[in-house]
Design a protein around this motif. Structure first.
Motif, mmCIF file in Angstrom:
data_model
loop_
_atom_site.group_PDB
_atom_site.id
_atom_site.type_symbol
_atom_site.label_atom_id
_atom_site.label_comp_id
_atom_site.label_asym_id
_atom_site.label_seq_id
_atom_site.Cartn_x
_atom_site.Cartn_y
_atom_site.Cartn_z
ATOM 1 N N HIS A 175 5.578 5.347 -6.338
ATOM 2 C CA HIS A 175 5.616 6.785 -6.017
ATOM 3 C C HIS A 175 6.410 7.018 -4.725
ATOM 4 O O HIS A 175 7.283 7.887 -4.669
ATOM 5 N N SER A 176 6.127 6.231 -3.697
ATOM 6 C CA SER A 176 6.825 6.407 -2.414
ATOM 7 C C SER A 176 8.324 6.169 -2.579
ATOM 8 O O SER A 176 9.147 6.913 -2.034
ATOM 9 N N LEU B 33 0.715 -3.931 -1.028
ATOM 10 C CA LEU B 33 0.809 -2.509 -1.388
ATOM 11 C C LEU B 33 0.431 -2.315 -2.858
ATOM 12 O O LEU B 33 0.758 -3.162 -3.710
ATOM 13 N N ASP B 34 -0.201 -1.190 -3.140
ATOM 14 C CA ASP B 34 -0.581 -0.848 -4.506
ATOM 15 C C ASP B 34 0.679 -0.471 -5.302
ATOM 16 O O ASP B 34 1.505 0.311 -4.818
ATOM 17 N N LYS C 222 1.325 1.326 -8.060
ATOM 18 C CA LYS C 222 1.558 2.736 -8.408
ATOM 19 C C LYS C 222 1.970 3.540 -7.169
ATOM 20 O O LYS C 222 2.916 4.331 -7.202
ATOM 21 N N GLY C 223 1.266 3.310 -6.094
ATOM 22 C CA GLY C 223 1.531 4.056 -4.867
ATOM 23 C C GLY C 223 2.899 3.729 -4.276
ATOM 24 O O GLY C 223 3.622 4.616 -3.816
ATOM 25 N N LEU C 224 3.268 2.479 -4.339
ATOM 26 C CA LEU C 224 4.562 2.124 -3.731
ATOM 27 C C LEU C 224 5.722 2.624 -4.584
ATOM 28 O O LEU C 224 6.747 3.063 -4.045
#
Ligand code: NAP
Length: 290
Positions: free
Chosen positions: A202-203, A195-196, A198-200
């Motif tokens: 954020h989630s 998983l990226d 930054k994206g994870l």
């Protein structure tokens, strides 16, 4: 005159608030250079804790740990030797409740009043005067201190007698240490699954499980900048160790906290003690990526 001893990460910002509010301030720090910016803005320098006590009616201490508080309080040039009868000593250091009770007792023998008043909130809230104070001591003394505490904090919570302020602070920091550890592990694990970052993050932060503190701590983890500490590994390790010692005397096991505490102990052992405690992420990530 207000006294302030302990011009470190937190003390410099808290004393800065008092000075900016126009309070006459006399300061002391073991390492004098750290007090220079405050002196430049009008604070008076005192050569010893005793000299602070001699000049001030109310003295704040914001020191690393119980040993530092004792080093400042006792001895020929110690604070307790300088404080005048009737004056008020407010200790904002995070120490263990039994220690606060002992300080209050020794202060009372000199007719000095004592409040344990540790804080929740780090550098940002300290700069903005948005700390939360957990205060132990007499209600009358709390009310006398409230106007000054309100310059540095947004919420002044009287928790009970001496020692109850530091008790609340240790309880608070058990959750703090665990929360940042859980976040560090989750992010490092997520990355190992592809998983990226930054994206994870954020989630995680958009979801229901993220504590408010993580909205601040995410930046350390995203930037990988752990060397400039807001809150050091040695500080959270100290807080969790003090909680563990206090728990032992109350026959309370603290099984989850003690496991997490050992992780911060490991960071300290590996030479990362002065890093921000979010560096646990860096440590776990290195391990998970082998
Ligand atoms: P810090 O920057 O390391 O400051 C520690 C202060 O204690 C410095 O003024 C240091 O003097 C002094 N000190 C240490 N050992 C001493 C000794 N033996 N004799 C005399 N002075 C001594 O740490 P901090 O982050 O400001 O933390 C201060 C307290 O606030 C700690 O109890 C911490 O747990 C608590 N706290 C911190 C945060 C945070 O986010 N940073 C938040 C809430 C509560 P020198 O400058 O000479 O080293």
């Amino acid at each position: 005159m207000i006294g302030f001893i302990g011009i470190g990460i937190m003390g410099s910002r808290m004393a800065g608030r008092l000075l900016a509010a126009g309070k006459p301030l006399v300061v002391h720090n073991r390492t004098k250079e750290k007090a220079d910016p405050l002196i430049g803005k009008g604070a008076k320098w005192a050569d010893s804790p005793r000299a602070v006590g001699e000049q001030a009616d109310i003295v704040f201490t914001m020191l690393a740990d119980p040993e530092a508080v004792d080093a400042v309080a006792y001895g020929e040039n110690g604070l307790l030797n300088g404080l005048n009868p009737g004056s008020l000593w407010i200790d904002s250091s995070t120490i263990n409740p039994a220690h606060s009770v002992r300080l209050a007792k020794d202060a009372a023998e000199k007719n000095v009043r004592f409040l344990d008043a540790p804080v929740a909130g780090s550098t940002g809230p300290a700069e903005k005067g948005e700390l939360i104070f957990f205060v132990g001591g007499s209600a009358k003394d709390v009310e006398e201190a409230r106007p000054l505490l309100s310059i540095m904090g947004k919420d002044i919570q009287h928790k009970g007698a001496n020692g109850q302020g530091t008790a609340m602070k240790l309880v608070n920091n058990l959750m703090l240490g665990q929360t940042v550890a859980a976040f560090s592990e989750a992010v490092a694990f997520g990355e190992s699954l592809g998983l990226d970052k930054k994206g994870l993050i954020h989630s995680l932060l958009e979801g229901p499980t993220a504590a408010p503190i993580l909205h601040f701590k995410q930046h350390k983890v995203l930037d990988g900048d752990f060397e400039k500490a807001d809150f050091k590994v040695v500080s959270i390790y100290k807080d969790m160790e003090l909680a563990a010692e206090e728990a032992y005397t109350h026959n309370f096991a603290l099984p989850i906290s003690n496991t997490v505490k050992s992780l911060y102990g490991l960071l300290k052992q590996k030479g990362m003690g002065e890093y921000d405690f979010a560096s646990l992420y860096k440590f776990l990530k290195n391990d998970s990526n082998r």
